[in-house]
Design a protein around this motif. Structure first.
Motif, mmCIF file in Angstrom:
data_model
loop_
_atom_site.group_PDB
_atom_site.id
_atom_site.type_symbol
_atom_site.label_atom_id
_atom_site.label_comp_id
_atom_site.label_asym_id
_atom_site.label_seq_id
_atom_site.Cartn_x
_atom_site.Cartn_y
_atom_site.Cartn_z
ATOM 1 N N UNK A 204 117.720 95.996 87.453
ATOM 2 C CA UNK A 204 116.468 96.409 88.115
ATOM 3 C C UNK A 204 115.972 97.760 87.617
ATOM 4 N N UNK A 205 116.242 98.068 86.373
ATOM 5 C CA UNK A 205 115.718 99.277 85.736
ATOM 6 C C UNK A 205 114.648 98.846 84.742
ATOM 7 N N UNK A 206 113.400 99.211 85.026
ATOM 8 C CA UNK A 206 112.278 98.789 84.193
ATOM 9 C C UNK A 206 111.535 99.966 83.554
ATOM 10 N N UNK A 207 111.835 101.183 84.005
ATOM 11 C CA UNK A 207 111.230 102.370 83.404
ATOM 12 C C UNK A 207 112.102 102.777 82.221
ATOM 13 N N UNK A 224 108.115 95.641 71.962
ATOM 14 C CA UNK A 224 107.451 95.651 73.253
ATOM 15 C C UNK A 224 107.140 97.016 73.820
ATOM 16 N N UNK A 225 107.421 98.080 73.062
ATOM 17 C CA UNK A 225 107.157 99.425 73.544
ATOM 18 C C UNK A 225 105.744 99.855 73.158
ATOM 19 N N UNK A 226 105.200 100.758 73.942
ATOM 20 C CA UNK A 226 103.870 101.287 73.657
ATOM 21 C C UNK A 226 103.716 102.650 74.278
ATOM 22 N N UNK A 227 102.519 103.236 74.145
ATOM 23 C CA UNK A 227 102.257 104.541 74.731
ATOM 24 C C UNK A 227 102.311 104.451 76.251
ATOM 25 N N UNK A 228 102.804 105.514 76.868
ATOM 26 C CA UNK A 228 102.905 105.560 78.322
ATOM 27 C C UNK A 228 101.507 105.524 78.938
ATOM 28 N N UNK A 229 101.267 104.601 79.879
ATOM 29 C CA UNK A 229 99.953 104.496 80.506
ATOM 30 C C UNK A 229 99.637 105.721 81.351
ATOM 31 N N UNK A 230 100.671 106.493 81.694
ATOM 32 C CA UNK A 230 100.459 107.722 82.461
ATOM 33 C C UNK A 230 100.131 108.895 81.550
ATOM 34 N N UNK A 231 100.191 108.668 80.236
ATOM 35 C CA UNK A 231 99.848 109.721 79.283
ATOM 36 C C UNK A 231 100.916 110.773 79.102
#
Length: 268
Positions: A204-207, A224-231
């Motif tokens: 249950x670790x998704x971050x 499957x990795x990308x830029x953080x949506x939180x910036x």
């Protein structure tokens, strides 16, 4: 042998599996760009052994893999003019890092498969015009259906590695994903990352973050990795001055280490 006893110093729980995920598995690694343009001496597929058992990792062999892959644990590694690392990984600190990692993934294959690739690495030649591409023979067809050859950590060679550090509740970060150069392009690195992700998400670790260089961004993006949506971005603690006084304490550089120097005693 003294070297063989080194993996026992890694004090981690060797689990049989995580949420139904096998802790050990033998799979085929396929050379995706295997074609008529690639030397026919290179094997199109080789059997590999994937493990999440920390006792399978010999720190000395892992240190050698760091060197072969030109991979460093340091933020600012020492390199020569050709970009080759000149400072080996500290095996004691590496062993400590392994023991405190939340997850270790190691990949092994038979040594002859590595040597076959090394011998032909850089010797690929493009076929001349009119040359017939190689066709699959009966042996190649049987190779696809016969059971996997025997390969294990005790008899094989460490050719891939990756690890994750986590707080075991909310977040995790992936570090040190590497594959021996002669076996790159066979999907081994992707298998390592996917195995780490599957085990972390089963907890249950998704971050999940990946600490990578600019050259590795495309690889992790494909995983499957990308830029953080939180910036958000990664910031590393560093100082640009040789010494820095803070209160009655002083920080001083010693190579890449930042030492806390106690205040000088004033004579009465």
């Amino acid at each position: 042998m003294a070297a063989a006893a080194a993996p026992m110093t890694i004090k981690m729980k060797a689990c049989c599996g995580y949420g139904g995920i096998k802790a050990m598995e033998i799979r085929w690694a396929t050379r995706k760009e295997y074609s008529s343009k690639v030397s026919t001496k290179l094997k199109p597929r080789i059997p590999i052994f994937i493990s999440t058992n920390p006792s399978h990792i010999n720190p000395q062999e892992l240190r050698d893999l760091y060197g072969i892959c030109n991979h460093s644990c340091h933020r600012f590694p020492k390199m020569d003019k050709m970009g080759k690392l000149v400072e080996p990984v500290d095996i004691k600190r590496l062993s400590v890092a392994l023991s405190h990692s939340a997850l270790l993934v190691s990949v092994f294959c038979n040594e002859e498969d590595v040597l076959a690739s090394d011998d032909d690495c850089g010797n690929e030649s493009e076929p001349s015009k009119g040359e017939t591409p190689p066709v699959l023979g009966l042996g190649d067809l049987l190779h696809r259906v016969v059971p996997l050859p025997v390969v294990s950590p005790s008899t094989g060679m460490l050719v891939g590695f990756g690890r994750a550090v986590s707080d075991h509740g909310l977040t995790a970060s992936i570090f040190d994903v590497m594959v021996i150069p002669s076996l790159r392009g066979m999907g081994i690195g992707t298998m390592i990352v996917k195995r780490i992700i599957r085990i972390l998400t089963s907890r249950d670790i998704y971050d999940i973050a990946a600490l990578c260089s600019a050259n590795e961004r495309l690889f992790f993006k494909a995983c499957g990795f990308g830029d953080d949506i939180m910036g958000s971005t990664t910031m590393m603690y560093t100082r640009t001055l040789s010494t820095h006084i803070e209160g009655d304490q002083m920080f001083k550089y010693a190579g890449r280490k930042l030492l806390l120097v106690p205040p000088l005693r004033q004579s009465s």
